[in-house]
Every structure is written in structure tokens, then in C-alpha cells.
Design a protein around this motif. Structure first.
Motif, PDB file in Angstrom:
ATOM      1  N   GLU A 159       0.823  -1.206   0.000  1.00 56.53           N
ATOM      2  CA  GLU A 159       0.000   0.000   0.000  1.00 56.53           C
ATOM      3  C   GLU A 159       0.857   1.256   0.000  1.00 56.53           C
ATOM      4  OE1 GLU A 159      -3.548   2.520   0.814  1.00 56.53           O
ATOM      5  OE2 GLU A 159      -3.169   0.618  -0.204  1.00 56.53           O
ATOM      6  N   ALA A 160       1.934   1.232   0.785  1.00 54.78           N
ATOM      7  CA  ALA A 160       2.820   2.392   0.849  1.00 54.78           C
ATOM      8  C   ALA A 160       3.609   2.588  -0.434  1.00 54.78           C
ATOM      9  CB  ALA A 160       3.778   2.236   2.039  1.00 54.78           C
ATOM     10  N   ALA A 161       3.855   1.487  -1.183  1.00 55.46           N
ATOM     11  CA  ALA A 161       4.669   1.582  -2.392  1.00 55.46           C
ATOM     12  C   ALA A 161       3.867   1.948  -3.628  1.00 55.46           C
ATOM     13  CB  ALA A 161       5.397   0.252  -2.629  1.00 55.46           C
ATOM     14  N   VAL A 162       2.549   1.769  -3.592  1.00 51.29           N
ATOM     15  CA  VAL A 162       1.708   2.012  -4.767  1.00 51.29           C
ATOM     16  C   VAL A 162       1.167   3.443  -4.718  1.00 51.29           C
ATOM     17  CG1 VAL A 162      -0.379   1.329  -5.985  1.00 51.29           C
ATOM     18  CG2 VAL A 162       1.078  -0.408  -4.938  1.00 51.29           C
ATOM     19  N   PRO A 163       1.274   4.201  -5.811  1.00 55.53           N
ATOM     20  CA  PRO A 163       0.722   5.566  -5.827  1.00 55.53           C
ATOM     21  C   PRO A 163      -0.752   5.578  -5.466  1.00 55.53           C
ATOM     22  CG  PRO A 163       2.112   5.195  -7.747  1.00 55.53           C
ATOM     23  CD  PRO A 163       1.981   3.867  -7.059  1.00 55.53           C
ATOM     24  N   ALA A 164      -1.160   6.600  -4.713  1.00 54.35           N
ATOM     25  CA  ALA A 164      -2.519   6.652  -4.169  1.00 54.35           C
ATOM     26  C   ALA A 164      -3.592   6.757  -5.244  1.00 54.35           C
ATOM     27  CB  ALA A 164      -2.634   7.837  -3.204  1.00 54.35           C
ATOM     28  N   GLU A 165      -3.258   7.272  -6.436  1.00 55.21           N
ATOM     29  CA  GLU A 165      -4.282   7.462  -7.468  1.00 55.21           C
ATOM     30  C   GLU A 165      -4.579   6.198  -8.272  1.00 55.21           C
ATOM     31  OE1 GLU A 165      -0.270   8.568  -9.267  1.00 55.21           O
ATOM     32  OE2 GLU A 165      -1.359   8.881  -7.365  1.00 55.21           O
ATOM     33  N   LEU A 166      -3.866   5.109  -8.010  1.00 60.33           N
ATOM     34  CA  LEU A 166      -4.054   3.874  -8.781  1.00 60.33           C
ATOM     35  C   LEU A 166      -4.886   2.863  -8.016  1.00 60.33           C
ATOM     36  CD1 LEU A 166      -0.466   3.255 -10.243  1.00 60.33           C
ATOM     37  CD2 LEU A 166      -2.408   4.360 -11.348  1.00 60.33           C
ATOM     38  N   ASP A 167      -5.781   2.176  -8.735  1.00 54.13           N
ATOM     39  CA  ASP A 167      -6.444   1.005  -8.168  1.00 54.13           C
ATOM     40  C   ASP A 167      -5.448  -0.151  -8.122  1.00 54.13           C
ATOM     41  OD1 ASP A 167      -8.781   2.335  -7.839  1.00 54.13           O
ATOM     42  OD2 ASP A 167      -9.800   1.466  -9.572  1.00 54.13           O
ATOM     43  N   VAL A 168      -5.693  -1.095  -7.229  1.00 54.48           N
ATOM     44  CA  VAL A 168      -4.796  -2.240  -7.075  1.00 54.48           C
ATOM     45  C   VAL A 168      -5.602  -3.518  -7.256  1.00 54.48           C
ATOM     46  CG1 VAL A 168      -3.149  -3.422  -5.591  1.00 54.48           C
ATOM     47  CG2 VAL A 168      -3.379  -0.930  -5.448  1.00 54.48           C
ATOM     48  N   HIS A 169      -5.189  -4.332  -8.234  1.00 60.06           N
ATOM     49  CA  HIS A 169      -5.809  -5.637  -8.460  1.00 60.06           C
ATOM     50  C   HIS A 169      -4.809  -6.716  -8.044  1.00 60.06           C
ATOM     51  CE1 HIS A 169      -9.337  -4.245 -10.860  1.00 60.06           C
ATOM     52  NE2 HIS A 169      -8.530  -3.217 -11.083  1.00 60.06           N
ATOM     53  N   LEU A 170      -5.187  -7.520  -7.052  1.00 54.85           N
ATOM     54  CA  LEU A 170      -4.314  -8.574  -6.546  1.00 54.85           C
ATOM     55  C   LEU A 170      -4.759  -9.920  -7.101  1.00 54.85           C
ATOM     56  CD1 LEU A 170      -3.631  -7.969  -2.738  1.00 54.85           C
ATOM     57  CD2 LEU A 170      -2.213  -7.392  -4.701  1.00 54.85           C
ATOM     58  N   VAL A 171      -3.796 -10.648  -7.670  1.00 58.59           N
ATOM     59  CA  VAL A 171      -4.035 -12.029  -8.098  1.00 58.59           C
ATOM     60  C   VAL A 171      -3.476 -12.939  -7.003  1.00 58.59           C
ATOM     61  CG1 VAL A 171      -3.517 -13.788  -9.807  1.00 58.59           C
ATOM     62  CG2 VAL A 171      -3.950 -11.438 -10.533  1.00 58.59           C
ATOM     63  N   LEU A 172      -4.351 -13.765  -6.406  1.00 55.64           N
ATOM     64  CA  LEU A 172      -3.982 -14.614  -5.273  1.00 55.64           C
ATOM     65  C   LEU A 172      -4.442 -16.043  -5.509  1.00 55.64           C
ATOM     66  CD1 LEU A 172      -5.306 -12.227  -2.480  1.00 55.64           C
ATOM     67  CD2 LEU A 172      -2.890 -12.608  -2.981  1.00 55.64           C
ATOM     68  N   ASP A 173      -3.808 -16.996  -4.789  1.00 57.53           N
ATOM     69  CA  ASP A 173      -4.340 -18.354  -4.802  1.00 57.53           C
ATOM     70  C   ASP A 173      -5.378 -18.489  -3.694  1.00 57.53           C
ATOM     71  OD1 ASP A 173      -2.983 -18.679  -2.411  1.00 57.53           O
ATOM     72  OD2 ASP A 173      -1.290 -19.721  -3.315  1.00 57.53           O
TER      73      ASP A 173
END
Length: 356
Positions: free
Chosen positions: A247-261
Motif C-alpha cells: 500500500e505504501a509503495a503504490v501511488p494513491a491514485e491507482l487502483d490495485v488488483h491482486l491475483v492470489l491463490d
């Protein structure tokens, strides 16, 4: 006594150039080069078969044979004609029966045929069985496995995942996240002997096993960079702390899509509460028994092969330093994993049956 005068042999410029090329070329076989030398010598003015034989150290009959062969067939005459060989001992019907036995039957005391057992059953030599199997790509002793998922939402999940890889959403970051657990620091009990010409690197079979460490990593699908963190144990608290780092490394204006098992750690109440407070985060779970769809698995394989498999580590701190150094090298020159096959084109048995 003087023999009959040999027939005059005349070469065109193209033929002479071709013969001289055969003589000079290193790749020419010795037999072909010798024939070309004989023909060139026979083309000299006033040459005789006996004189050519003496000059080249061959028999007079060889000079006669290749002079006549060239006169009859020109350059093509220098190449050996295919030989008839021995007649076939095994007919097409026998080969067809052998293939049918291999594909449709099983020996009484084994799970698959061997060449010797099939030779006794088919009434032919073991060598012939091996040749036929090789020609038709048959290998009864080999078995390959394939993934088969029972996930009822298999098709939807595969299409969702492949869509993220091939057409990432705008103003969004797609991260493939997974854990590589129980990475052990292994130290050899004797020094590793370095590689030498004709001899691979050698290591003693005994080793001293130290503690283990877990690695959590997130691969940026678009850039190929990696965010990694070592954790002592595999639990929801450690994963939540890793999400804080992402969360701290990703720019605040971007959505985050996580691919998980489908690990239970990712579905705890702690992680659910963490996600509820952050609306820009979206989770995408791989189908059951299909963790290979997660691109981070490819990066884990490279890490293992390039840095861990032959590494010698005296402690988990030494192991962790090597892992973080590899992550830094990855990020210094990132190379993304490019997904190229659409979901409908994937050759997966369950997927093929499920797609309408």
C-alpha cells in the motif's frame, strides 16, 4: 603393349568451377573429393588412365570408372546411387499389429510394456520394437500429468485472470502475489569444488540445515518489478503487514488488483477488515488447483534456479540477503512475464469441457 586411347573428357567452365570447389571445400567427403580430382586430371590434354592413376595414387580401374561415369552423367555421376539393401523382414501388417498391442493392451505382470516383453509378445526382435516405437513416438514407460480443476467457477476465473494479464485496466496496478514458504538455509559440510573444463561443479552430499524463512512477493504484471518481504511465519498478521508495505509503495491514485491463490490466510477476518477500509483494492483468486495461473510462480522458479538451488547459506540472515539482492537485481533490469494465449485457446481438459 599400348591400350586403347581413352575417350576425350571436356569440361565446361561451370563444371570445372564446381569440381574445384568440391576439392577445396572442407565439408566434402574424402571419396567425393578424390573423384573430383580424378575427373579434373582426366580433363587435362593428352591424359591417360594409367597416367592419372599414377599421379593420384589410385588404381587404373578407378580412373576408368570415374571417367566413364562423368561422361555418362556429368556432375550427378560423382554421387553414389542409393543401394537397394536387404529386403524387409517385417511387413506393414506386423508393424500395425505391434502398434495396436502397444496402445490397446497391457502385460499381465506390469503396468506398461517394455521392449523385451513386447518383442516376445509380437514375435520380433527388441531392436525392431525400439525402432517402431521411436518412429511413431511411443514411450510406454513415460507418464505425464496434467492439471484438472473441480472449481465450479473455473471458466469465469480463468477469463478474469487472463483478461487482467492481456488487457490491464487503466489507472490500475495488477500485482500477482504469493508466498514461497519454508526456504531453508543450507550449508555444505565441505567446500564446493569449482567447475573445471570437462567437469561440473561438485558439492558433497552432506549438508547442514539451518532455519527456514518465508518470502512474500508481489509481481507487477506490467513492469516486471517485484516487492518482496521475508516473514518468519505464514499467518494472516504477516500477510497484513506485507499488504501495508505494498500500500505504501503504490501511488494513491491507482487502483490495485491482486491475483492470489486460495490459501486460507488470504480469507481471514483480519484481511477482510483491512480490505473493507481500502476501496481501491480488488482481489482475484485463481481457480482451485490452478496456482500456475499466477505469474509470480514463474518468478519464484527463476529465483530458485538462479539463486537458491546451488546456493550455500550459513544462516537465514545470509539467505535473506541473497534473496533481497536478487530482488534488487530484478528491479534494476525488470523483464515482465508476457501472457500471450487467450482463455478460449488454452488446452486444458476441464476448461475445454466447460466453455460453451
Amino acid at each position: 603393349m599400348r591400350g586403347r586411347k581413352p575417350v576425350l573428357l571436356t569440361l565446361s567452365d561451370e563444371e570445372r568451377a564446381a569440381l574445384e570447389s568440391i576439392v577445396r571445400r572442407r565439408g566434402s567427403g574424402e571419396a567425393l573429393a578424390q573423384r573430383a580430382r580424378i575427373v579434373l586430371a582426366c580433363a587435362e590434354p593428352d591424359s591417360t588412365n594409367a597416367g592419372v592413376a599414377r599421379a593420384l595414387g589410385v588404381s587404373r580401374s578407378s580412373a576408368i570408372v570415374w571417367r566413364q561415369r562423368f561422361l555418362a552423367h556429368r556432375l550427378e555421376g560423382l554421387v553414389d546411387q542409393p543401394r537397394s539393401g536387404a529386403p524387409r523382414q517385417v511387413g506393414d501388417d506386423q508393424i500395425e499389429r505391434l502398434i495396436a498391442l502397444t496402445l490397446e493392451t497391457q502385460p499381465d505382470n506390469a503396468t506398461h510394456w517394455s521392449t523385451r516383453a513386447m518383442a516376445r509378445q509380437a514375435g520380433m526382435s527388441q531392436t525392431m520394437v525400439s525402432r517402431v516405437w521411436h518412429a511413431f513416438g511411443l514411450a510406454p514407460h513415460r507418464q505425464k500429468t496434467f492439471p484438472l480443476s473441480s472449481d465450479p467457477a473455473l471458466v469465469d476465473k480463468v477469463r478474469d485472470m487472463v483478461g487482467l494479464y492481456m488487457a490491464s485496466p487503466d489507472r490500475a496496478l495488477v500485482l500477482c502475489v504469493d508466498e514461497k514458504p519454508q526456504i531453508q538455509a543450507v550449508e555444505r559440510t565441505a567446500p564446493v569444488l569449482p567447475m573445471r573444463p570437462g567437469q561440473p561443479e561438485r558439492a558433497i552430499h552432506d549438508d547442514k540445515q539451518h532455519a527456514t524463512t518465508d518470502l512474500l512477493a508481489a509481481l507487477d504484471v506490467r513492469t516486471g518489478t517485484v516487492i518482496g518481504a521475508r516473514k518468519g511465519r505464514h499467518h494472516a498478521v504477516a500477510f497484513c503487514a506485507f499488504l501495508d508495505e505494498v500500500e505504501a509503495a503504490v501511488p494513491a491514485e491507482l487502483d490495485v488488483h491482486l491475483v492470489l491463490d486460495n490459501a486460507a490466510t488470504y480469507k481471514t477476518r483480519l484481511i477482510f477488515d483491512w480490505l473493507v477500509k481500502r476501496s481501491r483494492w480488488h482481489l482475484h483468486f485463481t481457480p482451485t488447483s490452478a496456482s500456475w495461473l499466477n505469474l509470480i510462480e514463474g518468478w519464484f522458479a527463476l529465483l530458485t534456479r538462479r539463486r537458491l538451488q546451488q546456493g550455500v547459506f550459513t544462516s537465514t540472515a545470509d539467505l535473506g540477503a541473497a534473496i533481497h539482492a536478487y530482488i534488487d537485481q530484478t528491479n534494476a533490469d525488470p523483464k515482465p512475464f508476457v501472457w500471450t494465449k487467450t482463455s478460449d485457446a488454452m488446452a486444458w481438459p476441464t476448461l475445454r469441457r466447460s466453455v460453451p
